[in-house]
Write an enzyme that holds these catalytic residues in place. Structure first.
Site, PDB file in Angstrom:
ATOM      1  N   GLU A   8       0.889   4.046   1.642  1.00 55.45           N
ATOM      2  CA  GLU A   8       1.304   4.580   2.935  1.00 55.45           C
ATOM      3  C   GLU A   8       2.340   3.678   3.607  1.00 55.45           C
ATOM      4  O   GLU A   8       3.315   4.167   4.179  1.00 55.45           O
ATOM      5  CB  GLU A   8       0.098   4.745   3.873  1.00 55.45           C
ATOM      6  CG  GLU A   8      -1.003   5.620   3.332  1.00 55.45           C
ATOM      7  CD  GLU A   8      -2.066   4.866   2.547  1.00 55.45           C
ATOM      8  OE1 GLU A   8      -3.192   5.359   2.473  1.00 55.45           O
ATOM      9  OE2 GLU A   8      -1.765   3.783   2.006  1.00 55.45           O
ATOM     10  N   HIS A  43       0.850  -1.190   0.000  1.00 54.83           N
ATOM     11  CA  HIS A  43       0.000   0.000   0.000  1.00 54.83           C
ATOM     12  C   HIS A  43       0.886   1.240   0.000  1.00 54.83           C
ATOM     13  O   HIS A  43       1.994   1.225   0.549  1.00 54.83           O
ATOM     14  CB  HIS A  43      -0.887   0.019   1.232  1.00 54.83           C
ATOM     15  CG  HIS A  43      -1.916  -1.049   1.265  1.00 54.83           C
ATOM     16  ND1 HIS A  43      -2.927  -1.057   2.189  1.00 54.83           N
ATOM     17  CD2 HIS A  43      -2.104  -2.153   0.493  1.00 54.83           C
ATOM     18  CE1 HIS A  43      -3.697  -2.117   2.004  1.00 54.83           C
ATOM     19  NE2 HIS A  43      -3.205  -2.803   0.976  1.00 54.83           N
ATOM     20  N   CYS A  69      -5.588   2.349   5.981  1.00 55.00           N
ATOM     21  CA  CYS A  69      -6.148   1.106   6.502  1.00 55.00           C
ATOM     22  C   CYS A  69      -5.434   0.752   7.809  1.00 55.00           C
ATOM     23  O   CYS A  69      -4.485   1.422   8.217  1.00 55.00           O
ATOM     24  CB  CYS A  69      -5.997  -0.019   5.482  1.00 55.00           C
ATOM     25  SG  CYS A  69      -4.293  -0.607   5.282  1.00 55.00           S
ATOM     26  N   CYS A 122      -1.654   0.215   7.308  1.00 51.94           N
ATOM     27  CA  CYS A 122      -0.932   1.460   7.056  1.00 51.94           C
ATOM     28  C   CYS A 122      -0.919   2.361   8.282  1.00 51.94           C
ATOM     29  O   CYS A 122       0.085   3.022   8.556  1.00 51.94           O
ATOM     30  CB  CYS A 122      -1.536   2.173   5.853  1.00 51.94           C
ATOM     31  SG  CYS A 122      -1.266   1.270   4.314  1.00 51.94           S
TER      32      CYS A 122
END
Length: 161
Positions: A57, A55, A85, A88
């Site tokens: 991040e 992801h 999320c 992250c």
């Protein structure tokens, strides 16, 4: 200050477009230093690099934690297209970034992706995760003015996969 947030979030939206063009899930993030300079940009890399932790991040935090001192990161801001999320948010917490700004909420993402197997979105706001920790990470978002622009990058993506 809001104008600066919008400017950085719009850059995140552009990074998410690039992620999609590069064959990745359309999410983008960037790290801004205390002086307002963009220190790092990151698109999602979970597909092209075959990384479940790819992801934007989390990947940005991996890079940032290798490049910058832990204490310096506390004075930085992470900007991202969608609310981080759980994974992250954990990376941001452990990476020691003191502020998070996002354009659209995790619940908006859940509505967008539905039960898609590639993104089984958790209904778990990052504020809830940070509140369980020992650091006062500031969270700013969502920005309703940018939600349509953020979601537009995803148009047709989740139905074609």
């Amino acid at each position: 200050m809001k104008d600066n947030h919008v400017r950085y979030l719009r850059r995140c939206i552009e990074i998410s477009r690039l992620a999609r063009e590069h064959g990745n899930t359309p999410f983008g993030a960037l790290l801004v230093g205390p002086d307002g300079s963009v220190l790092m940009e990151q698109e999602n890399v979970e597909i092209t690099e075959r990384r479940c932790t790819g992801h934007a991040e989390a990947a940005l935090m991996e890079r940032a934690s290798r490049q910058f001192e832990h204490s310096f990161l506390w004075s930085c801001t992470l900007y991202t297209t969608f609310e981080p999320c759980a994974m992250c948010a954990g990376a941001i917490y452990w990476g020691n970034v003191g502020q998070v700004v996002y354009a659209a909420s995790e619940s908006s993402l859940l509505t967008l992706t539905g039960s898609h197997e590639q993104n089984p979105t958790l209904d778990l706001p990052c504020r809830s995760i940070f509140a369980k920790g020992q650091k006062p990470i500031e969270v700013i978002g969502p920005f309703p003015d940018l939600e349509a622009e953020t979601i537009a990058v995803h148009e047709g993506y989740w139905s074609q996969k």
